[in-house]
Design a protein around this motif. Structure first.
Motif, PDB file in Angstrom:
ATOM      1  N   TYR A   7      15.090 -14.715  20.871  1.00 16.25           N
ATOM      2  CA  TYR A   7      15.431 -13.308  20.628  1.00 16.25           C
ATOM      3  C   TYR A   7      15.252 -12.921  19.166  1.00 16.25           C
ATOM      4  O   TYR A   7      15.640 -13.660  18.266  1.00 16.25           O
ATOM      5  CB  TYR A   7      16.884 -13.053  21.032  1.00 16.25           C
ATOM      6  N   THR A   8      14.616 -11.798  18.961  1.00 14.20           N
ATOM      7  CA  THR A   8      14.613 -11.199  17.611  1.00 14.20           C
ATOM      8  C   THR A   8      15.056  -9.760  17.725  1.00 14.20           C
ATOM      9  O   THR A   8      14.567  -9.023  18.586  1.00 14.20           O
ATOM     10  CB  THR A   8      13.212 -11.177  16.974  1.00 14.20           C
ATOM     11  N   SER A  49      13.687  -1.488  14.481  1.00 13.65           N
ATOM     12  CA  SER A  49      13.594  -0.033  14.591  1.00 13.65           C
ATOM     13  C   SER A  49      14.887   0.523  15.172  1.00 13.65           C
ATOM     14  O   SER A  49      15.414   1.535  14.705  1.00 13.65           O
ATOM     15  CB  SER A  49      12.417   0.357  15.487  1.00 13.65           C
ATOM     16  N   ALA A  50      15.398  -0.162  16.165  1.00 14.04           N
ATOM     17  CA  ALA A  50      16.646   0.286  16.790  1.00 14.04           C
ATOM     18  C   ALA A  50      17.820   0.151  15.829  1.00 14.04           C
ATOM     19  O   ALA A  50      18.640   1.058  15.673  1.00 14.04           O
ATOM     20  CB  ALA A  50      16.907  -0.506  18.057  1.00 14.04           C
ATOM     21  N   ASN A  71      15.448  -5.880  17.357  1.00 16.08           N
ATOM     22  CA  ASN A  71      14.501  -4.794  17.137  1.00 16.08           C
ATOM     23  C   ASN A  71      14.977  -3.971  15.943  1.00 16.08           C
ATOM     24  O   ASN A  71      15.955  -3.234  16.031  1.00 16.08           O
ATOM     25  CB  ASN A  71      14.432  -3.936  18.385  1.00 16.08           C
ATOM     26  N   VAL A 111       3.248  -4.079   3.395  1.00 20.87           N
ATOM     27  CA  VAL A 111       4.258  -5.073   3.057  1.00 20.87           C
ATOM     28  C   VAL A 111       3.575  -6.350   2.589  1.00 20.87           C
ATOM     29  O   VAL A 111       2.761  -6.915   3.302  1.00 20.87           O
ATOM     30  CB  VAL A 111       5.143  -5.380   4.274  1.00 20.87           C
ATOM     31  N   LYS A 113      10.533 -16.328  12.776  1.00 26.78           N
ATOM     32  CA  LYS A 113      11.227 -15.490  13.749  1.00 26.78           C
ATOM     33  C   LYS A 113      11.081 -13.999  13.466  1.00 26.78           C
ATOM     34  O   LYS A 113      10.929 -13.197  14.368  1.00 26.78           O
ATOM     35  CB  LYS A 113      12.717 -15.861  13.797  1.00 26.78           C
ATOM     36  N   SER A 159      16.484   1.348   6.555  1.00 28.51           N
ATOM     37  CA  SER A 159      15.099   1.104   6.931  1.00 28.51           C
ATOM     38  C   SER A 159      14.694  -0.353   6.719  1.00 28.51           C
ATOM     39  O   SER A 159      13.675  -0.796   7.200  1.00 28.51           O
ATOM     40  CB  SER A 159      14.182   1.987   6.095  1.00 28.51           C
ATOM     41  N   LYS A 206       7.307  -6.022  16.843  1.00 28.50           N
ATOM     42  CA  LYS A 206       8.171  -4.898  16.488  1.00 28.50           C
ATOM     43  C   LYS A 206       8.172  -4.622  14.993  1.00 28.50           C
ATOM     44  O   LYS A 206       8.346  -3.495  14.563  1.00 28.50           O
ATOM     45  CB  LYS A 206       9.608  -5.176  16.930  1.00 28.50           C
ATOM     46  N   SER A 245      12.315   5.639  11.916  1.00 29.98           N
ATOM     47  CA  SER A 245      13.000   4.632  12.720  1.00 29.98           C
ATOM     48  C   SER A 245      13.048   5.087  14.176  1.00 29.98           C
ATOM     49  O   SER A 245      12.818   4.302  15.090  1.00 29.98           O
ATOM     50  CB  SER A 245      14.416   4.427  12.195  1.00 29.98           C
ATOM     51  N   SER A 288      17.638   0.129  12.659  1.00 29.59           N
ATOM     52  CA  SER A 288      17.442   1.134  11.616  1.00 29.59           C
ATOM     53  C   SER A 288      18.005   2.468  12.058  1.00 29.59           C
ATOM     54  O   SER A 288      18.714   3.139  11.322  1.00 29.59           O
ATOM     55  CB  SER A 288      15.951   1.317  11.336  1.00 29.59           C
ATOM     56  N   LEU A 289      17.669   2.821  13.279  1.00 32.00           N
ATOM     57  CA  LEU A 289      18.069   4.142  13.775  1.00 32.00           C
ATOM     58  C   LEU A 289      19.576   4.305  13.751  1.00 32.00           C
ATOM     59  O   LEU A 289      20.100   5.292  13.243  1.00 32.00           O
ATOM     60  CB  LEU A 289      17.553   4.315  15.198  1.00 32.00           C
ATOM     61  N   SER A 327       9.612   4.968  15.617  1.00 36.32           N
ATOM     62  CA  SER A 327       9.270   3.570  15.847  1.00 36.32           C
ATOM     63  C   SER A 327       9.856   3.085  17.163  1.00 36.32           C
ATOM     64  O   SER A 327       9.189   2.453  17.963  1.00 36.32           O
ATOM     65  CB  SER A 327       9.831   2.699  14.719  1.00 36.32           C
ATOM     66  N   LEU A 328      11.109   3.406  17.342  1.00 34.09           N
ATOM     67  CA  LEU A 328      11.814   2.903  18.513  1.00 34.09           C
ATOM     68  C   LEU A 328      11.134   3.347  19.799  1.00 34.09           C
ATOM     69  O   LEU A 328      10.853   2.546  20.682  1.00 34.09           O
ATOM     70  CB  LEU A 328      13.260   3.401  18.498  1.00 34.09           C
ATOM     71  N   MET A 357       3.782  -8.297  27.950  1.00 35.75           N
ATOM     72  CA  MET A 357       4.855  -9.237  27.640  1.00 35.75           C
ATOM     73  C   MET A 357       6.053  -8.508  27.024  1.00 35.75           C
ATOM     74  O   MET A 357       6.042  -8.152  25.851  1.00 35.75           O
ATOM     75  CB  MET A 357       4.337 -10.296  26.662  1.00 35.75           C
ATOM     76  N   TYR A 398      14.692  -7.908   3.202  1.00 34.37           N
ATOM     77  CA  TYR A 398      13.991  -6.640   3.164  1.00 34.37           C
ATOM     78  C   TYR A 398      12.480  -6.820   3.229  1.00 34.37           C
ATOM     79  O   TYR A 398      11.966  -7.889   2.926  1.00 34.37           O
ATOM     80  CB  TYR A 398      14.315  -5.887   1.869  1.00 34.37           C
ATOM     81  N   ASN A 399      11.824  -5.759   3.586  1.00 32.55           N
ATOM     82  CA  ASN A 399      10.379  -5.712   3.443  1.00 32.55           C
ATOM     83  C   ASN A 399      10.036  -5.134   2.085  1.00 32.55           C
ATOM     84  O   ASN A 399      10.583  -4.089   1.705  1.00 32.55           O
ATOM     85  CB  ASN A 399       9.764  -4.801   4.501  1.00 32.55           C
ATOM     86  N   ARG A 440       3.629 -10.268   1.239  1.00 40.54           N
ATOM     87  CA  ARG A 440       4.451 -11.458   1.402  1.00 40.54           C
ATOM     88  C   ARG A 440       3.690 -12.758   1.151  1.00 40.54           C
ATOM     89  O   ARG A 440       2.477 -12.793   1.266  1.00 40.54           O
ATOM     90  CB  ARG A 440       4.968 -11.527   2.860  1.00 40.54           C
ATOM     91  N   SER A 468       9.534  -7.878  25.361  1.00 41.90           N
ATOM     92  CA  SER A 468      10.331  -8.678  24.445  1.00 41.90           C
ATOM     93  C   SER A 468      11.794  -8.659  24.891  1.00 41.90           C
ATOM     94  O   SER A 468      12.237  -7.737  25.560  1.00 41.90           O
ATOM     95  CB  SER A 468      10.180  -8.139  23.030  1.00 41.90           C
ATOM     96  N   GLY A 495      13.282 -12.379   2.846  1.00 35.38           N
ATOM     97  CA  GLY A 495      13.813 -12.249   4.185  1.00 35.38           C
ATOM     98  C   GLY A 495      14.521 -10.954   4.510  1.00 35.38           C
ATOM     99  O   GLY A 495      14.148 -10.255   5.443  1.00 35.38           O
TER     100      GLY A 495
END
Lengths: 351, 351
Positions: free
Chosen positions: B47-48, B52-53, B50, A98, A109, B61, A114, A52, B55-56, A55-56, B1, B95-96, A100, B3, B93
């Motif tokens: 907006y989505t 990773s953030a 992040n 993953v 969305k 995860s 990311k 994580s 998670s941290l 990733s960040l 671009m 979880y992965n 799906r 985010s 949705g």
DNA sequence: CATATTTATGCACACGTTAACAACGGAATT
DNA sequence: AATTCCGTTGTTAACGTGTGCATAAATATG
């Protein structure tokens, strides 16, 4: 139970955490001794990096998506399995795979740069175009498999279904069939259209009559093959086709059952051809004559290209067609009519 | 671009990013108006979060793992597909879903609390125990499916294969069969052992002779069913079993082919039973009599329990058996011997 | 009216990692 | 001897988010 971080290692090694980071990532600017000492300590503590955090800061998710149009209807188990296996064999370890279904989503969305480093879209229908457009807008590296999409600069890998269908129908014709029916795949699926085109190509090339009542719409599942075949059988003895091309093997199994129940033997009374070459197709009785589609190869290649795309950041528009292969087995024979004609006319005209 | 982040939203809304964070997560300490304004802006900017953030800082995860013993050999396409589908339908949705084969790994270093919020192990063999042990040591919430493991406080969900096998063999016996062979599954797989036990249970209960040469070892794939059946056929007309119980449907298909090639008709000359109830089994000719295993139900339930486990942090040791179901179709009939006997003895003793 | 309580918000830090830049000692160059 | 350079290490900030604590305003309580 706290997990160990590079700072813990740093303390033990009497260095800064930066040095540890570098040592563990194989940076060339670190003294060999220090590096070895640090790696030793990391090993001892069973250190595992926190992805994580990585990733960040690195802006990578380590996720690869494999998206199917649907996991509910129209996707066969064999196709699904081979696809996953193909991808999986390429990305061992480095990424998370993953899986799906696109139709699981109401909005996209959650699908962003990311959350996915790259995407494989195993596309079966034009309905996926919205999704693919979204992926492009989000600038996610992407490879589209199994269906041709233009207006999108992505790598495109697919099997030449039209050619494959043409090939097997041509084979039927060469065996002497003139009354050939088709059970089509799921409406709206690109593969459905392509295979039908191949069928029509062959019929036209050999100037055979194209009858509307010889074209029935299935949905790629066993059951539909069974029912559509029953429909065909209603045409009555005189009007029956001598061969049926089923747009996939699953439907061929269903069709076979219907024909058998009707009292026909295959291939003597009716020839049956499929498409896909499922694992079980060679083991049916009679073994199914079909077209082998390189699913695993497709997903392997797709995965390889995608990983390359991610790591080199190169955007290429490219379309690759993979060859299909005619699998001649036992469910197709020369039609009775042809044989009869050969008999009455004498052996000389029997080709 | 670039985010958009909560800080961007904060600027536009003239609040701190903290407020934005809270507003977007539905914290109760935020003024309704502010909250709505912020949500509106977030929506507008697409907006989505992040992950990773997230998670941290949250130490999650958002990955769920679905691990199979292997994706190479011994896992059938249908089984795989149904498993994935079952899990997928539960975790939409949130979880992965990460799909993997355990035997892809040489060491399990990468499998940690950080990389998986929870794990479903679709376990087929005792070889998985190392892996399961590792998962326990790492304290990853875990549900083991399909195979019983003790010495591990995890939820355990499996189908009662032994009971199912017993049931179908008992059915064969009740139909009058006394010479019943078994084609076993892949050596070392728990399911192989359980199904064999069920077979033996039934044979013993009805005091039928258990012959070594009626037990042959397959490997769950079509090909092995074909070859093992050929082996059985070598026994010669007098010694032939009147029924064969195949430990899964794939092998039954192979066996059917071998029998047909040998000139036997099914079920008149030989009865054939399978296990699993694959999608295609009802469409074979003859339709296969088999045992339906609740694979999708198993993985659904497993996923539900796992999610619950993750979210409530409750550790429960629990074993759930799901019922199998006997699917009587057309590949089993009364054996010729029994019929002959009935005939000579007159109708009164028939039954 | 003074004080206590509630409501709403912001500040500052933490999570574990990487990377730009600075710093340092010693060797090489002038 | 002064300067430059190289190899190695440390300092510091950054990635985007959540949260404990402080704070301010508004309201309730005595």
């Amino acid at each position: 139970m706290m997990s160990v971080t590079i700072k813990d290692i740093a303390k033990l090694a009497n260095v800064s955490h930066t040095t540890v980071s570098r040592a563990l990532n194989g940076s060339p600017l670190i003294n060999r001794e220090t590096k070895e000492k640090i790696q030793e300590i990391a090993r001892k503590l069973h250190y595992t990096p926190n992805f994580s955090a990585k990733s960040l800061v690195l802006d990578r998710s380590y996720n690869l998506g494999l998206f199917f149009s649907t996991l509910n209807e129209g996707t066969s188990a064999g196709f699904f399995f081979e696809s996953v296996r193909g991808v999986n064999s390429v990305i061992k370890g480095t990424y998370n795979l993953v899986v799906r279904g696109i139709d699981d989503y109401t909005d996209f969305k959650g699908i962003s740069r990311k959350s996915f480093d790259g995407l494989l879209v195993m596309s079966q229908s034009a309905k996926d175009d919205d999704f693919i457009r979204h992926v492009r807008d989000m600038q996610i590296p992407c490879v589209v498999l199994n269906r041709h999409v233009d207006s999108f600069d992505a790598v495109n890998i697919l099997s030449d279904d039209r050619q494959g269908a043409f090939q097997i129908v041509e084979y039927l014709i060469r065996e002497g069939h003139r009354r050939i029916a088709i059970i089509e795949g799921k409406a709206g699926f690109k593969s459905t259209q392509e295979r039908k085109k191949g069928y029509l190509d062959a019929m036209t090339k050999y100037k055979l009559p194209v009858r509307k009542d010889y074209q029935v719409q299935g949905s790629y599942d066993l059951e539909s093959g069974y029912h559509r075949m029953k429909e065909l059988l209603k045409l009555g003895a005189d009007e029956l086709p001598t061969a049926v091309f089923c747009s996939n093997d699953d439907m061929a199994v269903g069709a076979m059952k219907a024909a058998l129940e009707y009292g026909l033997t295959i291939p003597d009374d009716l020839s049956l051809a499929g498409f896909d070459d499922n694992l079980f197709s060679g083991y049916l009785s009679p073994a199914l004559t079909t077209v082998k589609r390189p699913v695993e190869q497709m997903s392997r290649k797709g995965a390889a290209v995608l990983v390359d795309l991610i790591e080199t950041k190169e955007q290429v528009k490219d379309t690759v067609y993979l060859r299909t292969e005619l699998m001649i087995r036992d469910s197709v024979s020369r039609p009775r009519e042809a044989l009869d004609k050969a008999k009455t006319a004498g052996p000389s005209s029997a080709d």
